[in-house]
Design a protein around this motif. Structure first.
Motif, mmCIF file in Angstrom:
data_model
loop_
_atom_site.group_PDB
_atom_site.id
_atom_site.type_symbol
_atom_site.label_atom_id
_atom_site.label_comp_id
_atom_site.label_asym_id
_atom_site.label_seq_id
_atom_site.Cartn_x
_atom_site.Cartn_y
_atom_site.Cartn_z
ATOM 1 N N LEU B 85 -0.675 -3.467 -6.080
ATOM 2 C CA LEU B 85 -1.768 -2.894 -5.725
ATOM 3 C C LEU B 85 -3.236 -3.258 -6.499
ATOM 4 C CD1 LEU B 85 -0.588 0.475 -4.373
ATOM 5 C CD2 LEU B 85 -1.409 -1.305 -2.925
ATOM 6 N N GLU B 86 -2.856 -3.149 -7.727
ATOM 7 C CA GLU B 86 -3.950 -3.555 -8.704
ATOM 8 C C GLU B 86 -4.058 -5.124 -8.683
ATOM 9 O OE1 GLU B 86 -2.804 -1.355 -12.182
ATOM 10 O OE2 GLU B 86 -3.917 0.495 -11.261
ATOM 11 N N SER B 87 -3.218 -5.750 -8.799
ATOM 12 C CA SER B 87 -3.538 -7.302 -8.744
ATOM 13 C C SER B 87 -3.847 -7.691 -7.496
ATOM 14 C CB SER B 87 -2.305 -7.878 -9.506
ATOM 15 O OG SER B 87 -1.163 -7.593 -8.727
ATOM 16 N N GLY B 88 -3.531 -7.279 -6.558
ATOM 17 C CA GLY B 88 -3.609 -7.709 -5.014
ATOM 18 C C GLY B 88 -2.844 -8.670 -4.392
ATOM 19 N N VAL B 89 -1.395 -8.877 -5.121
ATOM 20 C CA VAL B 89 -0.469 -9.778 -4.684
ATOM 21 C C VAL B 89 0.488 -9.036 -3.760
ATOM 22 C CG1 VAL B 89 -0.553 -11.233 -6.709
ATOM 23 C CG2 VAL B 89 0.939 -9.248 -6.726
ATOM 24 N N ILE B 90 1.321 -9.702 -2.827
ATOM 25 C CA ILE B 90 2.053 -9.147 -2.283
ATOM 26 C C ILE B 90 3.319 -8.595 -2.924
ATOM 27 C CG2 ILE B 90 3.725 -9.742 -0.028
ATOM 28 C CD1 ILE B 90 1.597 -11.595 0.902
ATOM 29 N N CYS B 91 3.857 -7.452 -2.540
ATOM 30 C CA CYS B 91 5.123 -7.111 -3.163
ATOM 31 C C CYS B 91 6.238 -6.561 -2.158
ATOM 32 C CB CYS B 91 4.791 -5.990 -4.396
ATOM 33 S SG CYS B 91 4.772 -4.546 -3.842
ATOM 34 N N ASP B 92 7.433 -6.723 -2.595
ATOM 35 C CA ASP B 92 8.453 -5.935 -1.744
ATOM 36 C C ASP B 92 8.756 -4.728 -2.099
ATOM 37 O OD1 ASP B 92 9.972 -8.471 -0.361
ATOM 38 O OD2 ASP B 92 9.580 -9.084 -2.163
ATOM 39 N N SER B 93 9.060 -3.865 -1.056
ATOM 40 C CA SER B 93 9.579 -2.429 -1.268
ATOM 41 C C SER B 93 10.640 -2.400 -2.139
ATOM 42 C CB SER B 93 9.650 -1.930 0.055
ATOM 43 O OG SER B 93 10.302 -0.632 -0.375
ATOM 44 N N ALA B 94 10.486 -1.551 -3.054
ATOM 45 C CA ALA B 94 11.480 -1.294 -4.058
ATOM 46 C C ALA B 94 12.359 -0.040 -3.671
ATOM 47 C CB ALA B 94 11.176 -0.979 -5.567
ATOM 48 N N PRO B 99 14.259 -5.398 4.912
ATOM 49 C CA PRO B 99 12.851 -6.079 4.385
ATOM 50 C C PRO B 99 11.470 -5.311 4.797
ATOM 51 C CG PRO B 99 14.528 -7.535 5.639
ATOM 52 C CD PRO B 99 15.083 -5.942 5.755
ATOM 53 N N ALA B 100 10.719 -5.173 3.578
ATOM 54 C CA ALA B 100 9.388 -4.483 4.054
ATOM 55 C C ALA B 100 8.626 -5.080 2.688
ATOM 56 C CB ALA B 100 9.518 -3.051 4.029
ATOM 57 N N ILE B 101 7.465 -5.435 3.207
ATOM 58 C CA ILE B 101 6.471 -6.190 2.241
ATOM 59 C C ILE B 101 5.244 -5.187 2.103
ATOM 60 C CG2 ILE B 101 7.197 -8.327 1.977
ATOM 61 C CD1 ILE B 101 4.944 -9.221 3.634
ATOM 62 N N TYR B 102 4.535 -5.046 0.918
ATOM 63 C CA TYR B 102 3.304 -4.525 1.027
ATOM 64 C C TYR B 102 2.178 -5.643 0.399
ATOM 65 C CZ TYR B 102 4.952 0.193 0.719
ATOM 66 O OH TYR B 102 5.814 1.543 0.706
ATOM 67 N N ILE B 103 0.886 -5.595 1.303
ATOM 68 C CA ILE B 103 0.015 -6.427 1.203
ATOM 69 C C ILE B 103 -1.218 -5.757 0.905
ATOM 70 C CG2 ILE B 103 -1.444 -8.392 2.245
ATOM 71 C CD1 ILE B 103 1.340 -8.042 4.285
ATOM 72 N N PRO B 104 -1.752 -5.668 -0.308
ATOM 73 C CA PRO B 104 -3.055 -5.004 -0.826
ATOM 74 C C PRO B 104 -4.091 -5.412 0.122
ATOM 75 C CG PRO B 104 -1.575 -5.724 -2.726
ATOM 76 C CD PRO B 104 -1.206 -6.436 -1.533
ATOM 77 N N LEU B 105 -5.001 -4.652 0.291
ATOM 78 C CA LEU B 105 -6.359 -4.784 1.071
ATOM 79 C C LEU B 105 -7.399 -4.224 -0.030
ATOM 80 C CD1 LEU B 105 -5.383 -3.333 4.602
ATOM 81 C CD2 LEU B 105 -5.517 -5.803 3.993
ATOM 82 N N ARG B 106 -8.457 -4.891 0.168
ATOM 83 C CA ARG B 106 -9.761 -4.744 -0.619
ATOM 84 C C ARG B 106 -11.063 -5.037 0.232
ATOM 85 N NH1 ARG B 106 -10.224 -3.875 -6.060
ATOM 86 N NH2 ARG B 106 -12.466 -4.102 -6.798
ATOM 87 N N TRP B 107 -11.855 -4.368 0.499
ATOM 88 C CA TRP B 107 -12.911 -4.804 1.211
ATOM 89 C C TRP B 107 -14.170 -3.820 0.920
ATOM 90 C CZ3 TRP B 107 -9.202 -1.297 2.954
ATOM 91 C CH2 TRP B 107 -9.806 -0.370 3.723
ATOM 92 N N LEU B 129 -1.542 -2.920 3.448
ATOM 93 C CA LEU B 129 -0.562 -3.011 4.821
ATOM 94 C C LEU B 129 1.096 -3.095 4.380
ATOM 95 C CD1 LEU B 129 -2.360 -6.023 6.646
ATOM 96 C CD2 LEU B 129 -2.232 -3.706 7.317
ATOM 97 N N ARG B 130 1.855 -2.235 5.225
ATOM 98 C CA ARG B 130 3.445 -2.532 5.143
ATOM 99 C C ARG B 130 3.965 -2.990 6.224
ATOM 100 N NH1 ARG B 130 6.306 2.772 3.482
ATOM 101 N NH2 ARG B 130 6.473 3.187 5.657
ATOM 102 N N MET B 131 4.661 -4.022 6.077
ATOM 103 C CA MET B 131 5.207 -4.945 7.306
ATOM 104 C C MET B 131 6.774 -4.752 7.120
ATOM 105 S SD MET B 131 2.792 -8.209 7.425
ATOM 106 C CE MET B 131 1.018 -8.051 7.758
ATOM 107 N N GLU B 132 7.447 -4.019 8.063
ATOM 108 C CA GLU B 132 8.786 -3.813 7.874
ATOM 109 C C GLU B 132 9.556 -4.395 9.122
ATOM 110 O OE1 GLU B 132 9.512 0.608 7.783
ATOM 111 O OE2 GLU B 132 7.096 0.775 7.697
ATOM 112 N N ARG B 133 10.754 -4.518 8.766
ATOM 113 C CA ARG B 133 11.789 -5.314 9.636
ATOM 114 C C ARG B 133 13.209 -4.643 9.250
ATOM 115 N NH1 ARG B 133 10.861 -11.589 8.745
ATOM 116 N NH2 ARG B 133 9.217 -11.968 10.421
ATOM 117 N N LEU B 134 13.489 -3.802 10.286
ATOM 118 C CA LEU B 134 14.470 -2.944 10.112
ATOM 119 C C LEU B 134 15.891 -3.350 9.995
ATOM 120 C CD1 LEU B 134 13.422 -0.104 12.436
ATOM 121 C CD2 LEU B 134 13.054 -0.263 10.098
#
Lengths: 400, 509
Positions: B85-94, B99-107, B129-134
């Protein structure tokens, strides 16, 4: 017509309601119901926005509110009286503790009607309990007993994403509604008897809060984690839960295990549970008032209430139906007659909604501190003293 | 993925640039399109509060619907999620086992922030954003992650635009509200109506839970409660609240006296209470307090600034209303005796006469004249005459009932209207007045002789016995006074007794 609802069944809220409302739309082909699922915070904010800018803010025509908001929103003129319901004709239909929550205090005008309700109880998997208690039947006299069993369960099943106690809080955090039963069982409360002073900072209330918070600080219950990672009893990653819904929601389809429901731990002041109802009201000057009133009347018919309560595993607020539920089995009668005997509701006073908001904010800060490992009893006392000061001031302004 | 990412992004861009009612509607559409293009089971939008290390769910797209749901996630300082979240890079949920990824947003923030906090105009808004595939068998590929980042970038831009639009709309609304309020303030002349209009105007355009107005009473060194308007615009009196204007006694007094250091808002309530001292040309006029304590909604900095910029106008309107009341008072009351003037009396006299006729009630009138007033002026100077009149005014005002209405009719002539009183009751009041006026001692200027003593002659007439109209009643009281003056002065004469055919008794001495 716009229907503002709370997320009554999480992600399934819309599908459940669409299924329920399809029959209404068949009966009333000229009425179209548009659903908006809002969280409690969003609903609270939007109702106030509507009051401030009645012409500009978009509003629902019919709205679901927690019962203890009735006094406030009726007094502020945000919800309309319901002349379709009169105390004489219908008040006796609902279980007794819910009746005052339909009225504006001090008047006999009905402003909201109960749609469904929930009651707190403790549910556990008998197979897991058998592994730590021999016969699989656990008795929880005090909250310390729960913590002790949690430790034993963790020793037996621990590891991975297992937590002895499932967190039934929708936010994955902790709020006042989670804590009230343990506060009451220590002889504490949030209001004094006359609802003229806040007493949430008193020792008995703080001890009651700590009873529940130790489940979180002791790591027995997940806190502020991703929703999909919260261990559930169904998956075998939890053994118990304090929930306000019926145990059916926790049961597997293949009868792989059984779930037993028991009253929450008591103490010197007995076991208590929180009884909450979710009421329906019409927003003032609703654009589609007659249609909204039609839907409201339809939703609180016993048949429709029963259908919806089955979907979301909630209880019917009608006295006759609730009795029928309790007496439907010997086991249920024994369990729920005890639970209901100790059930209490939040009072329907003007400031109650605000009080819950303030307390939930304080508890949210406490939850963050617990998650960070920086929580202490001193912090709890400090937060509750702040809440008490603010509430006493509010009570001096808006007390009944 | 069958469609080329550029094409997906272009369509997505076009779709999000359609008009939306608010940011929630736009977000719902964005999440839906993300779910469709990336074959997601769920797409979630979170706000991110770094100070609290908390990700809070705002909106979920699941299946075919958008919903507000609750979910709080603590992102501890040492967690991969926090680092992402601080660096703005996509990360996987731990924590999730699918499968779920977090995409930081800044506006860019549009400038809205609660009143008690630093402005956010130059700071960024943060979210994720959290994008999830169950299904575990469908992890996110690198190409999909790139597309997800592209969709998130477009969303950031749209969030910035829509929030700025919303902010601009609100600012325009505020500007037009302020224009209308100016007209309200300009028209607020009378004190009581003026205060009411000012408070209702503020409530109407800003919509706080409560607005309270306190005014400074310099003579009494007090801050006096005036009015309070609630969320429904209902106005109540705060007259019971009187705060000594001394430092350290009460927070409100400290604010008016300027003895509160730094921010005038108590820390505890800093987001939901705003205190606005009202000053005109450096002089404290009062205190306006607005709060959102009941709703617990923060008062926005823009609202506070708009109201602050209006504090001067509000103070001026309050000052004008106070002055207007003072002018009214001066035009209705005699400066020397503090008794109502003849014009004001005439209005009330007719009202009381109407009431007496309508409800068949008695009404008495005393006409009083200072004995030898001309001689006092000639012998001791006009200052002595003024003192005599002032003292008589004081005695009259302190000896009448609330419903009685006295007036300085002209020169040394004073009338006292006594609603719901018969001649006998008027007689008792006249006798008391005569006695107390007789006790007045006026120091004789340039003389070592004893203080000057005064007396009054009084004539009484009563409705309906002596007269049927206001003019008749005045004339009868005047005739009785004349009788009194011509029969030795210092006397009380009843018209019914001295001129009536029946029950003639000697007038009281």
């Amino acid at each position: 017509m716009i229907f503002w609802v709370l997320p009554n069944s999480g992600l399934q809220t819309v599908s459940h309601l669409k299924s329920l409302l399809s029959e209404f739309e068949r009966e009333h082909p000229d009425i179209r119901v548009e659903l908006a699922v809002l969280t409690r915070d969003a609903l609270w904010r939007r109702l106030f926005e509507f009051q401030r800018q009645p012409r500009r803010a978009e509003t629902g025509d019919i709205v679901q509110i927690p019962h203890y908001w009735t006094a406030l929103f009726a007094r502020l003129g945000i919800i309309d009286p319901l002349p379709e319901f009169t105390p004489k004709s219908c008040l006796d239909e609902w279980i007794e503790p819910l009746r005052p929550h339909c009225l504006l205090p001090g008047s006999s005008d009905i402003y909201s009607v109960p749609w469904w309700m929930d009651v707190t109880a403790l549910h556990y998997r008998t197979d897991h309990m058998r592994a730590v208690c021999g016969n699989g039947s656990a008795a929880f006299r005090e909250w310390d007993d729960v913590v002790r069993i949690c430790r034993e369960l963790a020793r037996k099943f621990g590891g991975g994403n297992y937590f002895p106690m499932e967190n039934s809080n929708l936010r994955g955090s902790v709020n006042l509604r989670d804590l009230l039963p343990s506060i009451w069982s220590r002889g504490g409360d949030i209001f004094n008897t006359e609802c003229t002073r806040a007493v949430v900072h008193r020792e008995e209330a703080l001890r009651g809060m700590e009873d529940y918070l130790q489940l979180l600080s002791g790591g027995h219950m997940p806190l502020l984690r991703e929703r999909g990672s919260l261990g559930t009893m169904l998956e075998g990653r939890a053994s118990m839960t304090v929930s306000r819904r019926l145990s059916q929601s926790l049961l597997p389809e293949n009868d792989e295990f059984e779930v037993k429901t028991v009253p929450l731990p008591g103490g010197l002041y007995g076991a208590h549970s929180l009884l909450s109802s979710y009421n329906l009201a019409l927003v003032k000057n609703a654009k589609n008032r007659s249609e909204a009133a039609e839907l409201l009347k339809w939703l609180v018919r016993p048949a429709q209430q029963a259908m919806y309560c089955r979907m979301i595993h909630a209880f019917q607020p009608a006295a006759a139906e609730f009795e029928q539920f309790i007496f439907s089995s010997h086991e249920r009668m024994r369990t729920y007659s005890e639970i209901v005997a100790g059930a209490r509701a939040l009072p329907n006073v003007t400031v109650c909604g605000t009080y819950v908001e303030i307390l939930d904010s304080a508890l949210s800060r406490i939850a963050i501190a617990v998650a960070r490992g920086s929580y202490s009893s001193g912090m709890l006392l400090q937060e509750m003293v702040k809440v008490q000061v603010e509430m006493d001031y509010l009570l001096s302004l808006y007390g009944e | 993925m069958t469609t080329h990412p550029t094409e997906v992004l272009y369509k997505y861009h076009k779709e999000l640039n359609r008009p939306f009612a608010d940011s929630r509607q736009m977000l719902a559409r964005a999440l839906e399109l993300m779910a469709v293009n990336l074959k997601l089971d769920q797409a979630c939008f979170f706000s991110w509060e770094p100070e609290e290390s908390l990700l809070s769910l705002r909106l979920v797209w699941s299946g075919s619907d958008a919903m507000d749901l609750e979910e709080d996630i603590a992102a501890a300082s040492d967690s991969p999620l926090r680092a992402a979240l601080e660096s703005g890079v996509i990360c996987d949920s731990a924590q999730l086992d699918y499968p779920a990824i977090y995409i930081p947003l800044r506006w860019p923030g549009a400038g809205r922030s609660p009143a008690g906090r630093q402005p956010l105009a130059d700071t960024a808004r943060l979210g994720a954003l959290r994008m999830e595939r169950l299904s575990k068998s469908r992890p996110f590929t690198e190409r999909e992650r790139e597309l997800a980042r592209g969709l998130a970038d477009e969303l950031e831009q749209n969030l910035a635009h829509i929030e700025l639009d919303q902010f601009t709309r609100e600012q325009l609304g505020r500007a037009s509200a302020l224009n209308e309020l100016t007209a309200v303030f300009a028209s607020s002349l009378r004190m009581e109506d003026g205060m009411r209009l000012i408070l209702q105007g503020i409530q109407k355009y800003f919509g706080f839970d409560r607005v309270r107005l306190y005014l400074v009473n310099q003579a009494e060194r007090k801050l006096k409660g005036e009015l309070s308007a609630d969320a429904r615009g209902q106005v109540r009196s705060l007259a019971h609240e009187q705060i000594p204007l001394q430092p350290g006694v009460h927070r409100f007094a400290d604010i008016v006296l300027g003895s509160v250091s730094g921010d005038t808002v108590a820390d505890k309530y800093r987001d939901s209470v705003v205190y606005l001292p009202l000053t005109v040309q450096g002089k404290s006029e009062g205190l306006l307090i607005v709060d959102n304590l009941l709703s617990q909604q923060p008062i926005m900095q823009e609202d506070m600034l708009s109201l602050s910029s209006f504090a001067g106008q509000i103070a001026l309107a309050v000052d004008n209303a106070v002055l207007f009341d003072r002018v009214q008072e001066l035009s209705q009351y005699d400066e020397l005796t503090k008794l109502p003037v003849r014009r004001y009396f005439t209005e009330r006299f007719h009202e009381e006469m109407y009431r007496a006729e309508r409800f068949n009630q008695p009404l008495a009138l005393i006409w009083m004249d200072v004995d030898f007033f001309k001689e006092i002026n000639d012998s001791y100077g006009h200052q002595a005459g003024d003192v005599a009149l002032r003292e008589i005014g004081r005695v009259i005002l302190s000896n009448l009932r609330k419903i009685d209405f006295p007036c300085r009719y002209g020169g040394d002539e004073i009338l006292v209207l006594l609603p719901q009183s018969k001649a006998e009751e008027a007689s008792a009041i006249a006798a008391r007045l005569s006695r107390e006026i007789g006790d007045i001692k006026i120091p004789a200027p340039f003389s070592k002789t004893e203080p000057l003593k005064i007396s009054v002659s009084q004539g009484i007439a009563a409705y309906p016995g002596d007269a049927r109209t206001a003019d008749e009643l005045l004339a009868r009281a005047d005739e009785a006074l004349y009788w009194s003056k011509t029969h030795g002065r210092g006397r009380i004469a009843f018209y019914g007794e001295v001129f009536g055919a029946k029950n003639h008794k000697p007038p009281a001495k």
